[in-house]
Scaffold this motif. Structure first.
Motif, short mmCIF file in Angstrom:
data_model
loop_
_atom_site.label_atom_id
_atom_site.label_comp_id
_atom_site.label_asym_id
_atom_site.label_seq_id
_atom_site.Cartn_x
_atom_site.Cartn_y
_atom_site.Cartn_z
N PRO A 99 0.84 -1.15 0.04
CA PRO A 99 0.21 0.01 0.15
C PRO A 99 1.06 1.22 -0.03
O PRO A 99 2.07 1.48 0.67
CB PRO A 99 -0.87 -0.20 1.20
N ALA A 100 0.22 2.34 -0.73
CA ALA A 100 1.09 3.57 -0.67
C ALA A 100 1.11 4.20 0.59
O ALA A 100 2.41 4.79 0.97
CB ALA A 100 0.40 4.66 -1.77
N GLY A 101 0.20 4.26 1.50
CA GLY A 101 0.26 4.66 2.77
C GLY A 101 0.23 6.16 2.79
O GLY A 101 1.00 6.64 3.67
N GLN A 102 -0.35 6.84 1.98
CA GLN A 102 -0.37 8.41 1.95
C GLN A 102 -1.27 8.70 3.02
O GLN A 102 -2.43 8.33 3.31
CB GLN A 102 -0.89 8.72 0.66
N LEU A 103 -1.04 9.89 3.67
CA LEU A 103 -1.80 10.46 4.70
C LEU A 103 -2.77 11.59 3.97
O LEU A 103 -2.62 12.21 3.23
CB LEU A 103 -0.89 11.48 5.66
N ARG A 104 -3.99 11.63 4.74
CA ARG A 104 -5.04 12.47 4.37
C ARG A 104 -4.91 13.72 4.87
O ARG A 104 -4.08 14.01 5.88
CB ARG A 104 -6.38 11.90 4.90
N ASP A 105 -5.20 14.86 4.42
CA ASP A 105 -5.16 16.24 4.67
C ASP A 105 -6.11 16.32 6.04
O ASP A 105 -7.15 15.76 6.26
CB ASP A 105 -5.82 17.01 3.68
N LEU A 106 -5.36 16.85 7.17
CA LEU A 106 -5.82 16.87 8.24
C LEU A 106 -6.58 18.19 8.72
O LEU A 106 -7.16 18.50 9.70
CB LEU A 106 -4.99 16.74 9.51
N GLY A 107 -6.76 19.21 7.53
CA GLY A 107 -7.35 20.46 7.75
C GLY A 107 -8.95 20.45 7.61
O GLY A 107 -9.50 21.30 7.53
N CYS A 108 -9.32 18.96 7.71
CA CYS A 108 -10.78 18.98 7.42
C CYS A 108 -11.57 19.15 8.86
O CYS A 108 -11.05 19.37 9.92
CB CYS A 108 -11.16 17.66 7.02
N ALA A 109 -13.05 19.04 8.77
CA ALA A 109 -13.70 19.23 9.85
C ALA A 109 -13.47 17.87 10.88
O ALA A 109 -13.02 16.84 10.46
CB ALA A 109 -15.07 19.14 9.90
N ARG A 110 -13.65 18.03 12.18
CA ARG A 110 -13.42 16.95 13.26
C ARG A 110 -13.79 15.82 12.79
O ARG A 110 -13.16 14.67 13.14
CB ARG A 110 -13.72 17.42 14.56
N GLN A 111 -15.21 15.75 12.35
CA GLN A 111 -15.89 14.32 11.97
C GLN A 111 -15.32 13.73 10.94
O GLN A 111 -15.62 12.38 10.55
CB GLN A 111 -17.49 14.75 11.99
N GLU A 112 -14.69 14.49 10.17
CA GLU A 112 -13.99 13.86 8.76
C GLU A 112 -12.59 13.44 9.18
O GLU A 112 -12.01 12.64 8.24
CB GLU A 112 -13.96 14.84 7.97
#
Lengths: 151, 114
Positions: A99-112
């Motif tokens: 798996p590529a193991g990329q992080l998602r953007d953390l600047g989203c709303a808390r519930q996301e």
């Protein structure tokens, strides 16, 4: 071009069952073979995190929590670090690759905020020369952890 | 997975009594946190001084615990060990949580504000 493997010395070869409750003991055992005394905090952190994530993955995805499944790990000293080679007879990696193991953007709303997907990112961040091969019904996963000169 | 809690005037202090929050205890951690935080509306501080290790499952459980709080509620962390701190830093989750060196920092500052 012929690839000559770097000089390696086997430190240990350990077998253990695919049981999540045994992971910390397995890691302790491996660290006991590798280090004389306590390593620096950051080295210990690197080894504990990388090994836990790799072993958890093998237990969950390859062995699917079958605690009778045996996982083998070969530990070799190599230049500037330690090389690990994990072997298991479980299910193949999906699409036969890591798996590529990329992080998602953390600047989203808390519930996301993501609650998963960190494992392969941590493994890729901490390891060098990460390789996966399927051979003769077995999974082979190898990587190196750097620690500079060993004691 | 053992958690203890102490209610201060505006802060609920939850202390993890186990040494690891990992794949084998992540679900229990989430459940215990839901039970403890469900009764409170103010700030929540999670003291991790006794925790030597958090893996990706444990990290996910801590994030899930924050998502279980009311929209206005904060989950703050305290006393991260070097290995735990490294997991938060590598995944950039140290930017998502307020992290204190000690839980007393979190509660003292609240007393000063009053």
């Amino acid at each position: 071009m012929k690839h000559t493997p770097p000089q390696q010395t086997e430190i240990a070869r350990v077998h253990f069952g695919a049981d999540p409750d045994c992971v910390s003991t397995v890691i302790e055992t491996l660290l006991g073979h590798i280090f004389r005394g306590a390593p620096p905090d950051d080295v210990l952190a690197t080894f504990e995190i990388a090994l836990a994530e790799v072993i958890n993955n093998i237990i969950e995805h390859a062995c699917r929590y079958d605690s009778s499944a045996i996982i083998e790990v070969r530990v070799n000293r190599c230049e500037g670090g330690v090389q690990f080679h994990f072997v298991d007879s479980g299910f193949e990696m999906p699409a036969a690759k890591l798996p590529a193991g990329q992080l998602r953007d953390l600047g989203c709303a808390r519930q996301e905020l993501p609650e998963g997907g960190f494992g392969w990112f941590l493994i890729r961040s901490l390891t060098d020369d990460l390789r996966y091969r399927r051979r003769g019904g077995e999974n082979h996963l190898s990587f190196r952890l750097q620690i500079g000169a060993l004691a | 997975m053992e958690l203890s809690s102490e209610q201060y005037p505006d802060v609920l202090l939850i202390t993890v009594q186990s040494k690891r929050i990992d794949a084998s205890g992540a679900i229990q951690f989430k459940d215990r946190m839901r039970a403890l935080t469900g009764q409170t509306a103010g700030r929540v501080v999670l003291d991790l001084q006794q925790v030597d290790f958090v893996d990706s499952s444990g990290l996910g459980a801590i994030v899930a615990s924050m998502k279980q709080l009311d929209p206005g509620q904060m989950l703050e962390l305290a006393a991260l060990s070097p290995t735990v701190e490294k997991v938060f830093r590598l995944t950039r989750m140290d930017s998502v949580f307020t992290i204190h060196a000690r839980s007393s920092d979190a509660i003292e500052s609240l007393k000063k504000a009053n």
